[in-house]
Design a protein around this motif. Structure first.
Motif, PDB file in Angstrom:
ATOM      1  N   GLY A 103      44.066  16.852  46.683  1.00 40.29           N
ATOM      2  CA  GLY A 103      42.973  16.788  47.175  1.00 40.29           C
ATOM      3  C   GLY A 103      42.580  15.408  47.912  1.00 40.29           C
ATOM      4  N   PHE A 104      41.464  14.957  48.020  1.00 40.64           N
ATOM      5  CA  PHE A 104      41.266  13.662  48.717  1.00 40.64           C
ATOM      6  C   PHE A 104      41.197  12.854  47.610  1.00 40.64           C
ATOM      7  CE2 PHE A 104      37.940  15.918  51.638  1.00 40.64           C
ATOM      8  CZ  PHE A 104      38.829  15.772  52.782  1.00 40.64           C
ATOM      9  N   GLY A 105      41.918  11.431  47.913  1.00 39.51           N
ATOM     10  CA  GLY A 105      41.807  10.226  46.816  1.00 39.51           C
ATOM     11  C   GLY A 105      40.376  10.225  46.571  1.00 39.51           C
ATOM     12  N   GLY A 106      39.945   9.969  45.285  1.00 34.75           N
ATOM     13  CA  GLY A 106      38.875   9.646  44.707  1.00 34.75           C
ATOM     14  C   GLY A 106      37.823  10.897  44.123  1.00 34.75           C
ATOM     15  N   GLN A 107      38.689  12.163  44.436  1.00 38.45           N
ATOM     16  CA  GLN A 107      38.295  13.410  43.818  1.00 38.45           C
ATOM     17  C   GLN A 107      38.708  13.682  42.376  1.00 38.45           C
ATOM     18  OE1 GLN A 107      39.338  16.396  46.891  1.00 38.45           O
ATOM     19  NE2 GLN A 107      37.413  17.077  46.895  1.00 38.45           N
ATOM     20  N   GLY A 108      39.624  12.774  41.681  1.00 42.71           N
ATOM     21  CA  GLY A 108      39.780  12.877  40.606  1.00 42.71           C
ATOM     22  C   GLY A 108      41.217  13.623  40.244  1.00 42.71           C
ATOM     23  N   VAL A 109      41.870  13.788  41.375  1.00 45.64           N
ATOM     24  CA  VAL A 109      43.257  14.445  41.198  1.00 45.64           C
ATOM     25  C   VAL A 109      44.041  14.034  39.961  1.00 45.64           C
ATOM     26  CG1 VAL A 109      45.405  14.900  42.526  1.00 45.64           C
ATOM     27  CG2 VAL A 109      43.062  15.313  43.641  1.00 45.64           C
ATOM     28  N   MET A 110      44.298  12.619  40.326  1.00 41.59           N
ATOM     29  CA  MET A 110      45.283  12.035  39.318  1.00 41.59           C
ATOM     30  C   MET A 110      44.790  12.365  37.938  1.00 41.59           C
ATOM     31  SD  MET A 110      47.783  11.092  40.912  1.00 41.59           S
ATOM     32  CE  MET A 110      48.099  11.184  42.802  1.00 41.59           C
ATOM     33  N   SER A 111      43.346  11.825  37.765  1.00 41.50           N
ATOM     34  CA  SER A 111      42.812  12.077  36.384  1.00 41.50           C
ATOM     35  C   SER A 111      42.997  13.384  35.734  1.00 41.50           C
ATOM     36  CB  SER A 111      41.317  11.560  36.343  1.00 41.50           C
ATOM     37  OG  SER A 111      41.271  10.138  37.076  1.00 41.50           O
TER      38      SER A 111
END
Lengths: 353, 187
Positions: free
Chosen positions: B9-17
């Motif tokens: 997704g976009f950076g900031g959408q919480g993908v990594m988390s």
């Protein structure tokens, strides 16, 4: 200790602390910056010394100073920054100082990019700086193996009074896996009588130097170093094999690429291709023994690397013309996927029949 | 059983988390897990993705070529990963942002109106948990309990109050799947 989920870079740092390293000099560069950040956070907690140097060159020379005082010390960088450290590594080798230098490789040459690569193989295994020297090179493939090999890196450094390189790539540095830090007994190592910790008035001053203006003396020093490298070659080779016993073909891969190769090998086996793998854990000294064992049994070798073909040269030397040696690699930070490795295996097996 | 999950997704959408939470939860269930981020020169608003493997066996490659599950949170991620989903796999789509439709008939498609559900719960920040709820309900890769336990461990003191809302979000995501709001592959 329970398992913890950490990034590879952080695992190296914590493993170094577990190995008794309380001194770190570094300079941030992607993809290894988490290692520096972790040390900046952790070392003050245990009364260690963290110092962010003004450059990679400064950092490696601070390592030289700390190592001269006999303490366990580490620095880390990624490819371009690791190149900058080479002068210092040569001085460490010349002065016979123990230290651990981490290289989390990225795509090159030049500034390249920040994606994973194994294109520093030549540099780490053939000396890297000027002069006749080698450094032991350890190449972990999993985060748990980082724990084991970081400890080993410090032990080898102290035992042989030599800089040791721990080599990973951006993938290993950035990925997370559960790891367990075991409390192991410290290996009993020779006392560092050479360390410049002050003579307290008894005995001659201790001098750490890589300078020797007399040619015959310097040649003698080179002989001493070469004898030491011979001992390391005899005693410190490490490798692993995978499904090798009945293999007709053999992949050679190290670090994270060996994991991709493993998946490809499993799939090739399902397709009826009898293939195994030799995984060098020490890149220097290069494990020649398994090649001597398998080169008459297998039909061909395939070196798989994230480079344009570097380790393949050592594979060819070890195979010594007894079997064909092919190569598959991706460069520039591109990670090979397991189906292209599988294709390379199929073409190796097809061509060998 | 091995789950190869890509979240994008976009950076900031919480993908990594989200990926980290799955990996952490898998670890607490004593499964083998790996978490591999895309870490190019990413920036806020750019696209990011993470590969998570949860497996009963030791993990070979942490690199995922054909995910068994792709969770796509925006249109560029849909375009990139929808074609790569393994035959018989699952595509979970953030319907609130993604307006593309999958034409594949060999995968399961679950469309989740994340933003709408999260705002009904009263906390836009739990959108990711709505998706995860749908994912774990469908895949049974890990239990909801492990996710909640992991949240307690990974969330800072300051954010612990978000746990009840996340729990509700997981349940709302799961109920979408239970209620059959899923496009199954054509056999």
């Amino acid at each position: 200790m329970p398992k913890v989920l950490m990034k590879g870079n952080e695992v190296i740092a914590e493993a170094a602390i577990h190995a008794g390293c309380k001194n770190f000099f570094g300079y941030p560069i992607t993809p290894q910056s988490e290692l520096v950040a972790y040390m900046a956070n952790r070392l003050p907690e245990i009364d260690g010394l963290f110092l962010q140097a003004e450059s990679e060159v400064a950092a490696i020379n601070m390592v030289y100073g700390a190592a001269s005082a006999g303490v366990r010390v580490m620095t880390s960088s990624s490819s371009p920054g690791f190149s900058l450290k080479q002068e210092g590594v040569s001085y460490l080798a010349g002065a016979e100082l123990p230290a651990v230098i981490v290289n989390i490789g990225r795509g090159g040459p030049g500034l390249g990019n920040i994606q994973p690569a194994q294109s520093d193989y030549f540099q780490v295994t053939k000396g890297g700086g000027h002069g006749d020297y080698y450094t032991p090179v350890l190449a972990p493939s999993t985060l748990q193996e980082i724990v084991e090999l970081t400890k080993l890196a410090f032990d080898l450094a102290d035992e042989y009074r030599t800089p040791v390189v721990l080599l990973g790539d951006g993938m290993l540095g950035q990925m997370m896996e559960p790891v367990e830090f075991t409390e192991e007994d410290m290996k009993v190592l020779p006392e560092k009588k050479w360390a410049t910790t002050g003579t307290r008035g008894d005995g001659a001053p201790k001098v750490i130097s890589s300078l020797e203006l007399n040619d015959v003396n310097l040649e003698n020093h080179n002989h001493t170093l070469q004898s030491k490298y011979e001992v390391i070659k005899q005693r410190e080779v490490r490798f692993d094999t995978y499904r090798a016993d009945d293999a007709e073909y053999m992949v050679v891969a190290y670090g994270t690429v060996s994991r991709i190769a493993k998946s490809a090998i499993d799939e090739a086996r399902e397709n009826g291709i009898k293939i195994g793998m030799i995984r060098p854990i020490t890149l220097w000294p290069f494990p020649e023994k398994p090649f001597e064992e398998y080169r008459d049994k297998v039909k061909a070798f395939l070196s798989v690397e994230m480079s344009a073909g570097q380790m393949v040269e050592d594979v060819r030397l070890a195979v010594n013309g007894k079997a064909p040696v092919e190569f598959f690699g991706r460069t520039g930070g591109v990670i090979p996927n397991h189906s292209e490795v599988l294709e390379a295996i199929k073409s190796l097996a097809g061509g060998g029949q | 059983m091995m789950h190869e999950i890509v979240i994008a997704g976009f950076g900031g959408q919480g993908v990594m988390s989200m990926g980290q939470l799955l990996a952490y939860a898998g670890m607490t269930e004593n499964k083998h897990v790996s978490w591999l981020p895309s870490y190019g020169p990413e920036q806020r608003g750019g696209t990011a993705n993470v590969s998570v493997v949860i497996s009963d066996e030791p993990i070979g490659s942490p690199v995922i070529q054909n995910p068994s599950v792709a969770i796509v949170l925006n249109n560029p991620s849909f375009e990139k990963f929808e074609p790569t989903v393994k035959k018989g796999g699952v595509l979970i789509v953030n319907k609130s942002i993604v307006d593309l439709k999958s034409k594949r008939n060999d995968i399961t498609v679950i469309e989740v109106p994340t933003a709408e559900i999260a705002s009904e719960i009263g906390s836009p920040r739990v959108a990711g948990s709505v998706i995860l709820g749908a994912f774990i309900q469908h895949s049974k890769a890990i239990s909801k309990k492990s996710i909640i336990e992991s949240l307690k461990n990974v969330l800072s003191e300051r954010k612990q109050h978000l746990i009840p809302a996340n729990e509700e979000a997981l349940e709302r995501g799961a109920s979408l799947v239970i209620n059959g709001d899923v496009k199954k592959p054509i056999a």
